[in-house]
Design an enzyme around this catalytic site. Structure first.
Site, PDB file in Angstrom:
ATOM      1  N   GLU A 177       0.796  -1.238   0.000  1.00  0.00           N
ATOM      2  CA  GLU A 177       0.000   0.000   0.000  1.00  0.00           C
ATOM      3  C   GLU A 177       0.825   1.284   0.000  1.00  0.00           C
ATOM      4  O   GLU A 177       0.294   2.351  -0.185  1.00  0.00           O
ATOM      5  CB  GLU A 177      -0.939   0.005   1.208  1.00  0.00           C
ATOM      6  CG  GLU A 177      -2.318  -0.557   0.937  1.00  0.00           C
ATOM      7  CD  GLU A 177      -2.326  -1.931   0.283  1.00  0.00           C
ATOM      8  OE1 GLU A 177      -1.474  -2.779   0.627  1.00  0.00           O
ATOM      9  OE2 GLU A 177      -3.178  -2.140  -0.588  1.00  0.00           O
TER      10      GLU A 177
ATOM     11  N   ARG B  21      16.248   5.048 -24.357  1.00  0.00           N
ATOM     12  CA  ARG B  21      16.204   5.251 -25.810  1.00  0.00           C
ATOM     13  C   ARG B  21      16.623   6.672 -26.212  1.00  0.00           C
ATOM     14  O   ARG B  21      16.911   6.919 -27.369  1.00  0.00           O
ATOM     15  CB  ARG B  21      14.839   4.880 -26.394  1.00  0.00           C
ATOM     16  CG  ARG B  21      13.694   5.730 -25.928  1.00  0.00           C
ATOM     17  CD  ARG B  21      12.368   5.173 -26.410  1.00  0.00           C
ATOM     18  NE  ARG B  21      12.200   5.249 -27.853  1.00  0.00           N
ATOM     19  CZ  ARG B  21      11.974   6.372 -28.525  1.00  0.00           C
ATOM     20  NH1 ARG B  21      11.888   7.518 -27.874  1.00  0.00           N
ATOM     21  NH2 ARG B  21      11.826   6.361 -29.831  1.00  0.00           N
TER      22      ARG B  21
END
Ligand code: ADE
Length: 232
Positions: A116, A154
């Site tokens: 949580e 990238r």
């Protein structure tokens, strides 16, 4: 660049990190990516890393001890201090501008938590910035870390085959990308737009720009509002 990932599920990263552009970037030495299992830093016989929240309520919270010990071990693995990123839906929303910003760092340290949430002292004590990949709740930060790492790697110089190919990406100028076509010239009755076959580079550039604008207006008008805000 060096990327460290602190996680309870290092196995989740195996396949995404060993394919395609990310694999190539690691093989060619552009980026080094290291995984460290937070559970190895539990001091408990059952390798416990989470506990019930003080004040009551559902779910379990990541305990600060194992995360701090793991972090202190990882930080020493390189001289570069690095930027510390906690993955959480409470964080600043990730976008292409953030990807570009992170791609200029020498070291990134991601902390992915399950359950949580984190004990608040983790964020405060480690001086971590919080990043969210969108307004939805994942079952942990691992997938979010992978999304960010993919978008960042990238952009590293030399990661893509063609040096230009990140430049025209959707969002790189705040617009969606223009439509692309490849062979055949006619497919199931659908023709490649004439202008792309013309060889007239100025006309092609102008057409692409107009297409990018039109698509953005139609599909993502919110992006145009962002550009207007930036320009005013
Ligand atoms: N952990 C859980 N949900 C998340 C989200 N949307 N972004 C980043 N980390 C998360």
């Amino acid at each position: 660049m060096r990327i460290d990932i602190l996680t309870l599920f290092p196995d989740m990263f195996e396949s995404p990190l060993s394919c395609s552009i990310i694999k190539r970037a690691q093989d060619s030495g552009l980026v080094e990516i290291a995984l460290t299992d937070i559970r190895d830093f539990s001091t408990d016989n059952y390798r416990k890393v989470d506990d019930k929240p003080y004040g009551g309520g559902p779910g379990m919270v990541m305990m600060p001890g194992p995360v701090f010990d793991c972090f202190e071990h990882v930080r020493k693995l390189s001289d570069e201090k690095g930027r510390v990123i906690l993955l959480t839906p409470q964080g600043q929303k990730f976008d292409q501008a953030k990807a570009l910003e992170l791609s200029n760092e020498k070291r990134l340290i991601f902390i992915a938590g399950k359950y949580e949430g984190f004990d608040e002292r983790i964020r405060i004590g480690l001086g971590a910035e919080q990043i969210s990949i969108g307004d939805y709740v994942l079952s942990g930060g691992e997938l979010a870390a992978m999304v960010i790492i993919d978008a960042v790697v990238r952009l590293l110089d030399g990661a893509l085959g063609d040096e230009d190919s990140a430049k025209d990406d959707s969002f790189s100028e705040g617009l969606l990308e223009y439509p692309q076509y490849t062979r055949p010239e006619v497919f199931r009755g659908m023709k490649v737009p004439e202008v792309l076959l013309s060889g007239d580079h100025a006309k092609i550039a102008e057409w692409r720009r107009r297409q990018a604008l039109e698509r953005t207006k139609k599909w993502r008008p919110d992006l145009l509002k962002e550009i207007e805000k930036r320009e005013n």
